[in-house]
Design a protein around this motif. Structure first.
Motif, PDB file in Angstrom:
ATOM      1  N   THR A 100      67.000  83.130  22.034  1.00  0.00           N
ATOM      2  CA  THR A 100      68.029  82.100  22.132  1.00  0.00           C
ATOM      3  C   THR A 100      69.422  82.687  21.947  1.00  0.00           C
ATOM      4  N   VAL A 140      72.338  77.220  19.208  1.00  0.00           N
ATOM      5  CA  VAL A 140      71.372  78.107  18.552  1.00  0.00           C
ATOM      6  C   VAL A 140      70.694  77.392  17.391  1.00  0.00           C
ATOM      7  N   ALA A 152      68.231  74.703  18.733  1.00  0.00           N
ATOM      8  CA  ALA A 152      67.033  75.244  19.381  1.00  0.00           C
ATOM      9  C   ALA A 152      66.054  75.845  18.385  1.00  0.00           C
ATOM     10  N   ASN A 153      66.524  76.234  17.209  1.00  0.00           N
ATOM     11  CA  ASN A 153      65.658  76.910  16.238  1.00  0.00           C
ATOM     12  C   ASN A 153      65.535  76.135  14.935  1.00  0.00           C
ATOM     13  N   SER A 205      61.685  83.856  19.047  1.00  0.00           N
ATOM     14  CA  SER A 205      62.333  82.798  19.813  1.00  0.00           C
ATOM     15  C   SER A 205      63.829  82.724  19.495  1.00  0.00           C
ATOM     16  N   ALA A 206      64.188  82.920  18.218  1.00  0.00           N
ATOM     17  CA  ALA A 206      65.596  82.871  17.833  1.00  0.00           C
ATOM     18  C   ALA A 206      66.384  84.001  18.476  1.00  0.00           C
ATOM     19  N   ASN A 260      70.333  84.526  25.143  1.00  0.00           N
ATOM     20  CA  ASN A 260      70.580  83.618  26.271  1.00  0.00           C
ATOM     21  C   ASN A 260      71.934  82.915  26.162  1.00  0.00           C
ATOM     22  N   GLY A 261      72.368  82.652  24.927  1.00  0.00           N
ATOM     23  CA  GLY A 261      73.629  81.914  24.766  1.00  0.00           C
ATOM     24  C   GLY A 261      74.828  82.765  24.437  1.00  0.00           C
TER      25      GLY A 261
END
Length: 253
Positions: A64, A43, A46-47, A60-61, A67-68
């Protein structure tokens, strides 16, 4: 006649269980910690870097995180298995207690993602619409200049000089070799066609954004509610396991 009995001594059941449980619970704890660490690093990576003033970064965060979220959920499953294997044993329960509070805060965090996503979705659409409007104004100004030049009466050198002064304008390589009336006709046609393309592109971009946000709204909020319920159940389950372990320890004592 005496019945034959085995002469070899059987292992003590409790001692054997203790050895087996200690052997398998430690790798499970390590695997759970590895899943938690992998989720956190994924995380953050990705951010990074954070853009606190950009609503799309929050959107977007949140995607993410959803998704994780399976990784920490699997880690909690492993810790629940550890709690089952270590029930009634005098083994340190601090990690399981921390996991209980972690699950509670994660459940609250997924619930908080719902208003965050609603706010960021609205801000993303608002900022994108403002950006499209600004780009459309700039493009229409350029097309207005083309239209005026197409209806003007400048000489060929003046027409070429004014066309080259328009930023971002691209003309065919043989444009200036054509007669001036033909150049003016093409300028008028390009101006009309360009205005239509600006409108069509703005509508297409808006529809694509709405479709992407609609897909997120079909998936992310439902996932947030599901993960919140799952992590909340783990937090409650951990507390139940701890109370059972305490009662079992007291009975053995």
């Amino acid at each position: 006649m005496e019945s034959s009995t085995p002469t070899e001594r059987l292992p003590e059941p409790l001692e054997d269980d203790l050895r087996w449980l200690r052997r398998i619970s430690l790798p499970l704890r390590s695997a759970a910690l590895a899943l938690f660490l992998s989720f956190a690093v994924g995380v953050l990576a990705a951010n990074f870097p954070p853009r606190w003033d950009d609503p799309s970064w929050y959107l977007s965060a949140s995607v993410t995180l959803v998704n994780g979220a399976t990784l920490p959920l699997m880690g909690l499953c492993l810790l629940q298995l550890v709690a089952f294997l270590e029930r009634g044993l005098a083994i340190e329960q601090a990690l399981l207690e921390r996991a209980r509070y972690l699950a509670l805060w994660v459940a609250l965090g997924f619930l908080l993602l719902l208003p965050v996503q609603a706010w960021t979705s609205w801000r993303v659409l608002e900022l994108a619409a403002a950006r499209d409007a600004s780009q459309a104004r700039l493009a229409n100004r350029a097309f207005d200049r083309l239209d005026r030049l197409g209806h003007g009466d400048q000489a060929a050198p003046d027409l070429r000089r004014e066309l080259e002064a328009i930023p971002g304008l691209r003309l065919p390589f043989d444009f200036f070799s054509q007669p001036v009336p033909e150049q003016r006709r093409k300028l008028r046609a390009n101006a009309s066609r360009g205005r239509t393309q600006v409108i069509e592109q703005a509508v297409a971009r808006r529809n694509q954004r709405l479709l992407a946000l609609a897909r997120n709204w079909l998936r992310v909020p439902i996932s947030c509610l599901g993960y919140a319920a799952a992590f909340g159940a783990f937090a409650r389950r951990s507390g139940t396991s701890d109370r059972k372990s305490t009662r079992l320890n007291s009975s053995h004592a």
